[in-house]
Structures are given as structure tokens and as C-alpha cells.
Design a protein around this motif. Sequence first.
Motif, PDB file in Angstrom:
ATOM      1  N   SER A  90      28.795  63.533  41.551  1.00 50.12           N
ATOM      2  CA  SER A  90      28.091  63.021  42.735  1.00 50.12           C
ATOM      3  C   SER A  90      26.973  63.964  43.167  1.00 50.12           C
ATOM      4  O   SER A  90      26.669  64.086  44.354  1.00 50.12           O
ATOM      5  N   ASP A  91      26.391  64.642  42.203  1.00 49.73           N
ATOM      6  CA  ASP A  91      25.278  65.562  42.434  1.00 49.73           C
ATOM      7  C   ASP A  91      24.270  65.417  41.298  1.00 49.73           C
ATOM      8  O   ASP A  91      24.592  64.874  40.239  1.00 49.73           O
ATOM      9  N   PRO A  92      23.039  65.926  41.487  1.00 45.73           N
ATOM     10  CA  PRO A  92      22.009  65.819  40.445  1.00 45.73           C
ATOM     11  C   PRO A  92      22.384  66.562  39.167  1.00 45.73           C
ATOM     12  O   PRO A  92      23.210  67.464  39.177  1.00 45.73           O
ATOM     13  N   GLY A  93      21.748  66.166  38.061  1.00 45.95           N
ATOM     14  CA  GLY A  93      21.912  66.884  36.804  1.00 45.95           C
ATOM     15  C   GLY A  93      22.130  66.017  35.586  1.00 45.95           C
ATOM     16  O   GLY A  93      21.958  66.486  34.455  1.00 45.95           O
ATOM     17  N   PHE A  94      22.488  64.758  35.784  1.00 47.05           N
ATOM     18  CA  PHE A  94      22.795  63.908  34.635  1.00 47.05           C
ATOM     19  C   PHE A  94      21.628  63.794  33.663  1.00 47.05           C
ATOM     20  O   PHE A  94      21.795  63.934  32.445  1.00 47.05           O
ATOM     21  N   SER A  95      20.425  63.544  34.186  1.00 46.51           N
ATOM     22  CA  SER A  95      19.269  63.358  33.301  1.00 46.51           C
ATOM     23  C   SER A  95      18.975  64.623  32.504  1.00 46.51           C
ATOM     24  O   SER A  95      18.607  64.555  31.327  1.00 46.51           O
ATOM     25  N   LEU A  96      19.167  65.775  33.130  1.00 44.39           N
ATOM     26  CA  LEU A  96      18.915  67.049  32.448  1.00 44.39           C
ATOM     27  C   LEU A  96      19.920  67.275  31.316  1.00 44.39           C
ATOM     28  O   LEU A  96      19.540  67.614  30.194  1.00 44.39           O
ATOM     29  N   VAL A  97      21.194  67.076  31.599  1.00 45.77           N
ATOM     30  CA  VAL A  97      22.225  67.279  30.584  1.00 45.77           C
ATOM     31  C   VAL A  97      22.071  66.271  29.450  1.00 45.77           C
ATOM     32  O   VAL A  97      22.156  66.630  28.266  1.00 45.77           O
ATOM     33  N   ALA A  98      21.823  65.009  29.808  1.00 42.70           N
ATOM     34  CA  ALA A  98      21.662  63.972  28.788  1.00 42.70           C
ATOM     35  C   ALA A  98      20.491  64.272  27.856  1.00 42.70           C
ATOM     36  O   ALA A  98      20.593  64.132  26.635  1.00 42.70           O
ATOM     37  N   GLN A  99      19.377  64.723  28.437  1.00 45.58           N
ATOM     38  CA  GLN A  99      18.197  65.032  27.628  1.00 45.58           C
ATOM     39  C   GLN A  99      18.422  66.272  26.769  1.00 45.58           C
ATOM     40  O   GLN A  99      17.993  66.325  25.605  1.00 45.58           O
ATOM     41  N   ALA A 100      19.103  67.259  27.332  1.00 46.02           N
ATOM     42  CA  ALA A 100      19.403  68.477  26.565  1.00 46.02           C
ATOM     43  C   ALA A 100      20.279  68.144  25.361  1.00 46.02           C
ATOM     44  O   ALA A 100      20.039  68.634  24.245  1.00 46.02           O
ATOM     45  N   LYS A 101      21.293  67.308  25.557  1.00 45.92           N
ATOM     46  CA  LYS A 101      22.169  66.907  24.451  1.00 45.92           C
ATOM     47  C   LYS A 101      21.381  66.108  23.412  1.00 45.92           C
ATOM     48  O   LYS A 101      21.563  66.303  22.207  1.00 45.92           O
ATOM     49  N   LYS A 102      20.496  65.249  23.887  1.00 53.65           N
ATOM     50  CA  LYS A 102      19.690  64.423  22.996  1.00 53.65           C
ATOM     51  C   LYS A 102      18.800  65.271  22.098  1.00 53.65           C
ATOM     52  O   LYS A 102      18.563  64.940  20.924  1.00 53.65           O
ATOM     53  N   GLU A 103      18.322  66.387  22.642  1.00 54.33           N
ATOM     54  CA  GLU A 103      17.407  67.247  21.890  1.00 54.33           C
ATOM     55  C   GLU A 103      18.125  68.379  21.165  1.00 54.33           C
ATOM     56  O   GLU A 103      17.488  69.310  20.658  1.00 54.33           O
ATOM     57  N   GLY A 104      19.447  68.300  21.117  1.00 52.64           N
ATOM     58  CA  GLY A 104      20.212  69.272  20.343  1.00 52.64           C
ATOM     59  C   GLY A 104      20.333  70.637  20.985  1.00 52.64           C
ATOM     60  O   GLY A 104      20.654  71.621  20.305  1.00 52.64           O
ATOM     61  N   LEU A 105      20.119  70.710  22.286  1.00 53.09           N
ATOM     62  CA  LEU A 105      20.244  71.987  22.996  1.00 53.09           C
ATOM     63  C   LEU A 105      21.699  72.233  23.386  1.00 53.09           C
ATOM     64  O   LEU A 105      22.482  71.296  23.564  1.00 53.09           O
ATOM     65  N   ARG A 106      22.053  73.476  23.517  1.00 55.78           N
ATOM     66  CA  ARG A 106      23.439  73.853  23.833  1.00 55.78           C
ATOM     67  C   ARG A 106      23.685  73.709  25.339  1.00 55.78           C
ATOM     68  O   ARG A 106      22.930  74.248  26.161  1.00 55.78           O
ATOM     69  N   VAL A 107      24.735  72.988  25.686  1.00 57.63           N
ATOM     70  CA  VAL A 107      25.131  72.805  27.092  1.00 57.63           C
ATOM     71  C   VAL A 107      26.556  73.319  27.240  1.00 57.63           C
ATOM     72  O   VAL A 107      27.463  72.863  26.548  1.00 57.63           O
ATOM     73  N   VAL A 108      26.748  74.277  28.158  1.00 57.41           N
ATOM     74  CA  VAL A 108      28.053  74.921  28.314  1.00 57.41           C
ATOM     75  C   VAL A 108      28.550  74.789  29.754  1.00 57.41           C
ATOM     76  O   VAL A 108      27.873  75.242  30.683  1.00 57.41           O
ATOM     77  N   PRO A 109      29.719  74.175  29.954  1.00 59.49           N
ATOM     78  CA  PRO A 109      30.275  74.108  31.309  1.00 59.49           C
ATOM     79  C   PRO A 109      30.976  75.406  31.685  1.00 59.49           C
ATOM     80  O   PRO A 109      31.679  75.995  30.864  1.00 59.49           O
ATOM     81  N   ILE A 110      30.743  75.856  32.901  1.00 62.95           N
ATOM     82  CA  ILE A 110      31.453  77.022  33.437  1.00 62.95           C
ATOM     83  C   ILE A 110      32.336  76.487  34.565  1.00 62.95           C
ATOM     84  O   ILE A 110      31.883  76.273  35.683  1.00 62.95           O
ATOM     85  N   PRO A 111      33.609  76.212  34.259  1.00 59.98           N
ATOM     86  CA  PRO A 111      34.469  75.505  35.218  1.00 59.98           C
ATOM     87  C   PRO A 111      34.787  76.321  36.460  1.00 59.98           C
ATOM     88  O   PRO A 111      34.709  77.549  36.464  1.00 59.98           O
ATOM     89  N   GLY A 112      35.145  75.586  37.495  1.00 60.00           N
ATOM     90  CA  GLY A 112      35.481  76.225  38.765  1.00 60.00           C
ATOM     91  C   GLY A 112      35.895  75.170  39.768  1.00 60.00           C
ATOM     92  O   GLY A 112      36.564  74.195  39.412  1.00 60.00           O
ATOM     93  N   ALA A 113      35.477  75.348  40.995  1.00 55.71           N
ATOM     94  CA  ALA A 113      35.905  74.465  42.082  1.00 55.71           C
ATOM     95  C   ALA A 113      35.403  73.036  41.906  1.00 55.71           C
ATOM     96  O   ALA A 113      34.294  72.790  41.442  1.00 55.71           O
ATOM     97  N   SER A 114      36.259  72.086  42.283  1.00 57.98           N
ATOM     98  CA  SER A 114      35.901  70.676  42.340  1.00 57.98           C
ATOM     99  C   SER A 114      36.584  70.093  43.564  1.00 57.98           C
ATOM    100  O   SER A 114      37.815  70.120  43.663  1.00 57.98           O
ATOM    101  N   ALA A 115      35.804  69.562  44.500  1.00 59.69           N
ATOM    102  CA  ALA A 115      36.364  69.073  45.758  1.00 59.69           C
ATOM    103  C   ALA A 115      37.393  67.967  45.538  1.00 59.69           C
ATOM    104  O   ALA A 115      38.439  67.942  46.183  1.00 59.69           O
ATOM    105  N   LEU A 116      37.104  67.069  44.607  1.00 57.79           N
ATOM    106  CA  LEU A 116      38.028  65.941  44.425  1.00 57.79           C
ATOM    107  C   LEU A 116      39.369  66.408  43.867  1.00 57.79           C
ATOM    108  O   LEU A 116      40.432  65.915  44.274  1.00 57.79           O
ATOM    109  N   ILE A 117      39.361  67.370  42.940  1.00 54.07           N
ATOM    110  CA  ILE A 117      40.615  67.870  42.368  1.00 54.07           C
ATOM    111  C   ILE A 117      41.379  68.709  43.391  1.00 54.07           C
ATOM    112  O   ILE A 117      42.610  68.621  43.486  1.00 54.07           O
ATOM    113  N   ALA A 118      40.652  69.507  44.167  1.00 56.25           N
ATOM    114  CA  ALA A 118      41.311  70.315  45.202  1.00 56.25           C
ATOM    115  C   ALA A 118      41.999  69.417  46.226  1.00 56.25           C
ATOM    116  O   ALA A 118      43.147  69.665  46.615  1.00 56.25           O
TER     117      ALA A 118
END
Length: 200
Positions: A90-118
Motif C-alpha cells: 500500500s505504498d509506492p514502488g511497484f513500477s520501479l521493482v517491476a521495471q528493475a526485474k524486467k531489465e535484469g537488475l538485482r532486487v533484494v528485500p531487506i525484511p522488517g516491520a509490517s503493520a498488517l503482520i504486526a
Amino acid sequence: MKGTLFIVATPIGNLDDITFRAVETLNSIDIVLAEDTRHSKKLLKHLNIAKPIRAFHEHNEREKTKASINELHSGKSIALISDAGTPLISDPGFSLVAQAKKEGLRVVPIPGASALIAALSASGLASGSFTFLGFLSSKKTARIKLLKTLLYQTKTSIFYESPKRILATLNDMYAIFGSCLLYTSDAADDTPCVDLGGRR
């Protein structure tokens, strides 16, 4: 060598909830993309991190995606953070991640807090299977239409809502669902959450 895009979760209330890995990542990257730079500068200052920080929000996401992809191709590494919690939820970033994946760039999640899971973990509601629907429509007719589709669903449903609309939304939910169990949570706060009674 191409850069890496890191999707970095940030605290949802208590600044000390940030992970060691998130701090390490923010120290190592070249650029921070933030939903609200003023808000995120406070976090970086708290962590004693000095990095270039640029605005990345729903109003400039398309424009900034292109520029950010070019920087990743040039070898710069970027951290995407939101105001609180995990980016893209529910925040910005989808277009950036989708385009990065499309162009073969490395995308790495750094997990942490999530309001819905908490919130779910402390709700007492069934958590084995649930549906997350993000923010409901600000328009009453559309909001009610969606809520009615969930009337006979047996899984836990999770929504985000603005403080300005929470009472109107709860009234709509009560009108549709009746005496079901409702649970509200301000996951960014340490105060107890409120149960609005009913049957489980």
C-alpha cells in the motif's frame, strides 16, 4: 557492474525497531528513495546515516522510476524506503521493482516491520489464512460494494484505513457484517489495541 535495488523495511513507530541488516544496507548504498524525505531524514539522522535522499511517491513514481533505473545500470545501488513498514505494501514502488526485474537488475528485500503482520499477530483472530485488501475506497458506495463481497468469507480480512475515515468505515462494516469480530490497531503505537466485540 550494475547496482542493486534494496527494498528496505523501516520502523512503524519505534525507531529502535529497525533491523541491523537494514542499518547496514542504508550505510552501504549510494541513494535513498523515500516516500516523504522530511520524515525519512529523521530516521537517517537517528541512525547517524548521511546519504543523498530523493523523493519517490505516487505523484512522481513514473518519472523517478526511469531515472532510478538508469542509475542502477550505471552501477549505483539504491535503497527504497517508505514512511513506515515495508515498501510497496500500500505504498509506492511497484513500477520501479517491476521495471528493475524486467531489465535484469538485482532486487533484494531487506525484511522488517509490517503493520498488517504486526496487527494480525496480536489480534487474536485466525492467522493461518487471511486476505489483505490495502486501503478501502474513500467513496462510500465503492467501499460498501467491496465489503459486501466479503460477507460470506471465512478467512480473516485485513484493511488499512485513514484516521479520518476509520469511524465511517467501521460503521459501514457493522452495517454489513453485523456482530462479527472487529479488531482495530494502530501498529505504529505501543498502546493496547481495541476489540469491538462480537462472535468469533
